[in-house]
Design an enzyme around this catalytic site. Structure first.
Site, PDB file in Angstrom:
ATOM      1  N   SER A  53      34.166  48.247  35.059  1.00 14.69           N
ATOM      2  CA  SER A  53      32.789  48.433  34.561  1.00 14.69           C
ATOM      3  C   SER A  53      32.256  49.800  34.954  1.00 14.69           C
ATOM      4  O   SER A  53      31.773  50.566  34.115  1.00 14.69           O
ATOM      5  CB  SER A  53      31.862  47.355  35.136  1.00 14.69           C
ATOM      6  OG  SER A  53      32.143  46.109  34.564  1.00 14.69           O
ATOM      7  N   ALA A  54      32.345  50.126  36.243  1.00 10.60           N
ATOM      8  CA  ALA A  54      31.787  51.394  36.709  1.00 10.60           C
ATOM      9  C   ALA A  54      32.660  52.582  36.305  1.00 10.60           C
ATOM     10  O   ALA A  54      32.149  53.620  35.867  1.00 10.60           O
ATOM     11  CB  ALA A  54      31.625  51.352  38.226  1.00 10.60           C
ATOM     12  N   GLU A  76      43.934  53.659  36.320  1.00  6.25           N
ATOM     13  CA  GLU A  76      43.669  52.219  36.259  1.00  6.25           C
ATOM     14  C   GLU A  76      44.952  51.436  36.546  1.00  6.25           C
ATOM     15  O   GLU A  76      46.002  51.701  35.960  1.00  6.25           O
ATOM     16  CB  GLU A  76      43.113  51.862  34.866  1.00  6.25           C
ATOM     17  CG  GLU A  76      43.101  50.393  34.501  1.00  6.25           C
ATOM     18  CD  GLU A  76      42.368  49.479  35.507  1.00  6.25           C
ATOM     19  OE1 GLU A  76      41.318  49.870  36.028  1.00  6.25           O
ATOM     20  OE2 GLU A  76      42.906  48.374  35.773  1.00  6.25           O
ATOM     21  N   ALA A  77      44.835  50.449  37.427  1.00  2.00           N
ATOM     22  CA  ALA A  77      46.008  49.651  37.807  1.00  2.00           C
ATOM     23  C   ALA A  77      46.467  48.719  36.684  1.00  2.00           C
ATOM     24  O   ALA A  77      47.654  48.401  36.582  1.00  2.00           O
ATOM     25  CB  ALA A  77      45.678  48.828  39.060  1.00  2.00           C
ATOM     26  N   HIS A 121      30.711  36.905  41.389  1.00  3.27           N
ATOM     27  CA  HIS A 121      29.907  38.102  41.648  1.00  3.27           C
ATOM     28  C   HIS A 121      30.115  38.704  43.037  1.00  3.27           C
ATOM     29  O   HIS A 121      29.137  39.027  43.720  1.00  3.27           O
ATOM     30  CB  HIS A 121      28.421  37.773  41.476  1.00  3.27           C
ATOM     31  CG  HIS A 121      28.037  37.329  40.109  1.00  3.27           C
ATOM     32  ND1 HIS A 121      26.959  36.513  39.843  1.00  3.27           N
ATOM     33  CD2 HIS A 121      28.602  37.588  38.903  1.00  3.27           C
ATOM     34  CE1 HIS A 121      26.870  36.297  38.549  1.00  3.27           C
ATOM     35  NE2 HIS A 121      27.861  36.924  37.943  1.00  3.27           N
TER      36      HIS A 121
HETATM   37  C1  LIG Z   1      35.307  35.781  35.094  1.00  2.00           C
HETATM   38  C2  LIG Z   1      34.135  36.674  35.385  1.00  2.00           C
HETATM   39  C3  LIG Z   1      32.908  36.395  34.771  1.00  2.00           C
HETATM   40  C4  LIG Z   1      31.813  37.205  35.040  1.00  2.00           C
HETATM   41  N1  LIG Z   1      30.680  37.029  34.308  1.00  2.00           N
HETATM   42  C5  LIG Z   1      29.674  37.937  34.402  1.00  2.00           C
HETATM   43  C6  LIG Z   1      28.583  37.900  33.494  1.00  2.00           C
HETATM   44  O1  LIG Z   1      28.528  37.075  32.582  1.00  2.00           O
HETATM   45  N2  LIG Z   1      27.604  38.820  33.647  1.00  2.00           N
HETATM   46  C7  LIG Z   1      27.632  39.758  34.637  1.00  2.00           C
HETATM   47  O2  LIG Z   1      26.688  40.527  34.752  1.00  2.00           O
HETATM   48  N3  LIG Z   1      28.676  39.826  35.491  1.00  2.00           N
HETATM   49  C8  LIG Z   1      29.702  38.972  35.369  1.00  2.00           C
HETATM   50  N4  LIG Z   1      30.799  39.091  36.170  1.00  2.00           N
HETATM   51  C9  LIG Z   1      30.783  40.125  37.239  1.00  2.00           C
HETATM   52  C10 LIG Z   1      30.941  41.548  36.686  1.00  2.00           C
HETATM   53  O3  LIG Z   1      31.888  41.578  35.646  1.00  2.00           O
HETATM   54  C11 LIG Z   1      31.351  42.467  37.842  1.00  2.00           C
HETATM   55  O4  LIG Z   1      30.317  42.452  38.818  1.00  2.00           O
HETATM   56  C12 LIG Z   1      31.566  43.921  37.422  1.00  2.00           C
HETATM   57  O5  LIG Z   1      32.433  43.997  36.324  1.00  2.00           O
HETATM   58  C13 LIG Z   1      32.125  44.707  38.605  1.00  2.00           C
HETATM   59  O6  LIG Z   1      32.436  46.008  38.194  1.00  2.00           O
HETATM   60  P1  LIG Z   1      33.265  47.004  39.117  1.00  2.00           P
HETATM   61  O7  LIG Z   1      33.316  48.283  38.392  1.00  2.00           O
HETATM   62  O8  LIG Z   1      32.707  46.959  40.475  1.00  2.00           O
HETATM   63  O9  LIG Z   1      34.718  46.346  39.234  1.00  2.00           O
HETATM   64  P2  LIG Z   1      35.758  45.998  38.103  1.00  2.00           P
HETATM   65  O10 LIG Z   1      35.101  45.927  36.766  1.00  2.00           O
HETATM   66  O11 LIG Z   1      36.480  44.788  38.560  1.00  2.00           O
HETATM   67  O12 LIG Z   1      36.722  47.251  38.063  1.00  2.00           O
HETATM   68  C14 LIG Z   1      37.633  47.599  39.065  1.00  2.00           C
HETATM   69  C15 LIG Z   1      38.836  48.230  38.371  1.00  2.00           C
HETATM   70  O13 LIG Z   1      39.612  48.928  39.315  1.00  2.00           O
HETATM   71  C16 LIG Z   1      40.975  48.693  39.048  1.00  2.00           C
HETATM   72  N5  LIG Z   1      41.702  48.890  40.293  1.00  2.00           N
HETATM   73  C17 LIG Z   1      41.673  48.114  41.393  1.00  2.00           C
HETATM   74  N6  LIG Z   1      42.473  48.626  42.351  1.00  2.00           N
HETATM   75  C18 LIG Z   1      43.012  49.751  41.847  1.00  2.00           C
HETATM   76  C19 LIG Z   1      43.923  50.709  42.369  1.00  2.00           C
HETATM   77  N7  LIG Z   1      44.422  50.622  43.618  1.00  2.00           N
HETATM   78  N8  LIG Z   1      44.299  51.732  41.564  1.00  2.00           N
HETATM   79  C20 LIG Z   1      43.793  51.847  40.306  1.00  2.00           C
HETATM   80  N9  LIG Z   1      42.927  50.951  39.773  1.00  2.00           N
HETATM   81  C21 LIG Z   1      42.546  49.927  40.538  1.00  2.00           C
HETATM   82  C22 LIG Z   1      40.993  47.262  38.557  1.00  2.00           C
HETATM   83  O14 LIG Z   1      42.176  46.966  37.851  1.00  2.00           O
HETATM   84  C23 LIG Z   1      39.737  47.201  37.711  1.00  2.00           C
HETATM   85  O15 LIG Z   1      39.978  47.582  36.379  1.00  2.00           O
HETATM   86  C24 LIG Z   1      31.919  38.290  35.957  1.00  2.00           C
HETATM   87  C25 LIG Z   1      33.144  38.562  36.563  1.00  2.00           C
HETATM   88  C26 LIG Z   1      34.253  37.772  36.275  1.00  2.00           C
HETATM   89  C27 LIG Z   1      35.565  38.106  36.916  1.00  2.00           C
END
Ligand SMILES: Cc1cc2nc3c(=O)[nH]c(=O)nc-3n(C[C@H](O)[C@H](O)[C@H](O)COP(=O)(O)OP(=O)(O)OC[C@H]3O[C@@H](n4cnc5c(N)ncnc54)[C@H](O)[C@@H]3O)c2cc1C
Length: 526
Positions: free
Chosen positions: A31-32, A52-53, A464
């Protein structure tokens, strides 16, 4: 589209030590990360590498089609994390999905678009995070959105994420709205007002029947830009930190380890579990824990991996008096925000009817579930319990120890009891009562010990997890209010891990807002 997602980085981007070099390296395309890749590479003179992993989503229908979101859980695009067995929840192991795909959890989530309460952000600012109060971050939420009703004082239009409310409610949702109103709740046309409370239309990041995700909205339109390289199936193992400066990192792809350098900044956006893992593997974390694991210390930041918070969820399941026909949107359409006690300053409960039966294994084994059953997600969104995540070894692929301590604080357990009671009360309101043929799980109204036991066997995660690299000022802070890692130059974090306190909402919209904030800081416009 996928031809830009490369297997190697461009050979013209090497420095004099023959290392690949970029202005910015973003770790994690979730997401971020998708937001940052877009905003940074919009500046033509900046070179950006996104690592991206997971793999490209290859247009998978179950990722793109909102009704199919549940099928992504447990799929190859899910990391399959497990929380530690927790005595409060009868030592059940709780399964915590996270997206392992370009787009991250934002590509597998349920698409509920919820910003949280203005008090969430004002509290962040009051805790010393200047610049994060609601008024200061509202322009970022407006910038993100393409709101279904155009621009107004709180919503934006033409932003990368399409946000829509349901035009027509499923029979369950229509009855649930009426039940909320007859119960005494205010009706909300818009659940993203600064202080949502009552029953209202759910906002969803869905555009014209498809998932509108950070990958679709931010990254895909610019995927061919020459100043952006995207590596998929590449796992970042470790940051290179020399004399307190992050100079680049090492990633692994196809069993080969490659070093890349960053001239300006490395941004960690690997999410709540993997961002702290990368920091710890690089020697940034609790000095004692790292020593025990045999990892050389670079910076003693005891807060790395601490402050883990997640919303607990339990679903109650009922049989409809008709077939569950014509499922709509993300299987939802409305939400309730309510207080477990009237003297609270903001709602601590969120309930969402789901047009599908969803039960934990333990409850599914106990109760017979008919085809036309539906569930209500009953969740606690303002929590006191906090936990941690830890490395179990210095090996980059070792399992993590993840303990969010769901419902550990007695106040949280009590509030969850109130939440379940609210759900049971709502089903007694005439409009909901008349479409329910029978109770499924629980099969009757529960009280006291039976209700507590139902919660112990039924509670899991609302998906979350946040907070493991918290922004702040105290000894446990990992980043400052500009999202810079304390004690390491040229290293920032932008993902859900920086939230000091979890928002009283789903966490995707807040995470995207955090990434927009980070981009503006890095580009010097905030
Ligand atoms: C099943 C599910 C349902 C949800 N429903 C909702 C909803 O309806 N509404 C809502 O607001 N939120 C929802 N959420 C929560 C929301 O999606 C997350 O809070 C948000 O996407 C987090 O974003 P992020 O960027 O922190 O992490 P992520 O989006 O998880 O991104 C992290 C990324 O980093 C990559 N990564 C990790 N380690 C490495 C590495 N060592 N090297 C390279 N890449 C790596 C991962 O593969 C991933 O693509 C849900 C989550 C899930 C799992």
């Amino acid at each position: 589209m996928t031809n830009k997602i490369e297997n190697s980085v461009s050979t013209n981007l090497k420095n004099d030590t023959n290392t690949f070099i970029y202005d910015y390296i973003i770790v994690g395309g979730g997401s971020a990360g998708c937001v940052l890749a877009r905003r940074l590479s919009d500046c033509e003179n900046i070179t950006v590498l996104l690592i991206e992993a997971g793999a490209d989503d290859n247009g998978l229908d179950r990722i793109q089609r909102p009704l199919r979101w549940l099928e992504n859980i447990g799929s190859p695009q899910d990391y399959l994390y497990r929380y530690q067995p927790n005595p409060i929840l009868n030592n059940r192991e709780i399964y915590a999905p996270r997206g392992k795909v370009l787009g991250g959890s934002g590509s597998i989530n349920a698409m509920v678009w919820a910003r949280g309460n203005q008090n969430d952000y004002d509290s962040w600012a009051e805790a010393g995070n200047t610049g994060w109060d609601y008024e200061s971050i509202l322009p970022l939420f407006r910038k993100i959105e393409d709101w279904d009703n155009g621009e107004n004082s709180i919503h934006g239009k033409d932003g990368p994420i399409r946000v829509e409310r349901p035009e027509k409610l499923h029979v369950i949702d229509a009855a649930a709205v009426k039940a909320g109103i007859s119960y005494g709740m205010p009706y909300m046309e818009d659940s993203n007002i600064p202080a949502p409370e009552g029953v209202g239309l759910m906002s969803m990041n869905i555009g014209h029947g498809r998932r509108s995700s950070p990958f679709e909205g931010y990254l895909k339109p610019i995927i061919d830009k020459p100043n952006l390289n995207i590596l998929t199936d590449a796992k970042v193992l470790k940051l290179n930190i020399d004399n307190g400066v992050c100079t680049g990192l090492i990633y692994r792809k196809d069993d080969k380890e490659v070093t890349v350098a960053a001239k300006t900044e490395v941004v960690l956006s690997a999410g709540t579990f993997e961002t702290p893992r990368i920091l710890m593997l690089s020697g940034v974390g609790d000095a004692v824990e790292l020593k025990n694991l045999g990892i050389d210390l670079k910076v003693n930041l005891p807060g790395v991996g601490k402050n883990l918070q997640d919303h607990p969820l339990i679903s109650l399941t009922f049989q409809l008096n008709q077939p569950l026909a014509d499922l709509t949107y993300n299987l939802g359409g409305i939400n309730y925000y309510w207080k477990s006690s009237p003297d609270l300053i903001k709602p601590d409960l969120m309930l969402i009817p789901i047009q599908y039966p969803i039960l934990t294994q333990e409850l599914a084994a106990k109760y017979e579930v008919p085809d036309n059953a539906f569930s209500v997600f009953v969740t606690l969104i303002d929590i006191k319990s906090k936990g941690y995540m830890k490395l179990t070894s210095s090996l980059p692929d070792a399992p993590l120890e993840i303990e969010p301590n769901l419902l550990k604080d007695p106040a949280d357990f009590q509030a969850m009891v109130k939440a379940v009671e609210l759900c049971m009360d709502l089903t007694q309101e005439p409009d909901l009562n008349k479409i329910i043929k029978s109770w499924v799980a629980p099969d009757r109204r529960l009280k006291e010990g039976h209700l507590a036991e139902f919660i112990r066997n039924g509670c899991s995660t609302y998906f979350h997890p946040v907070g493991t690299c918290a922004m702040g000022k105290g000894p446990d802070a990992v980043v400052n209010n500009r999202l810079k890692v304390i004690g390491v130059q040229k290293l920032s974090i932008a993902d859900a891990s920086v939230m000091p306190q979890i928002t009283t909402s789903n966490t995707n919209a807040p995470t995207i807002m955090i990434a927009e904030f980070a981009a503006e800081v890095l580009l010097g416009t905030r």
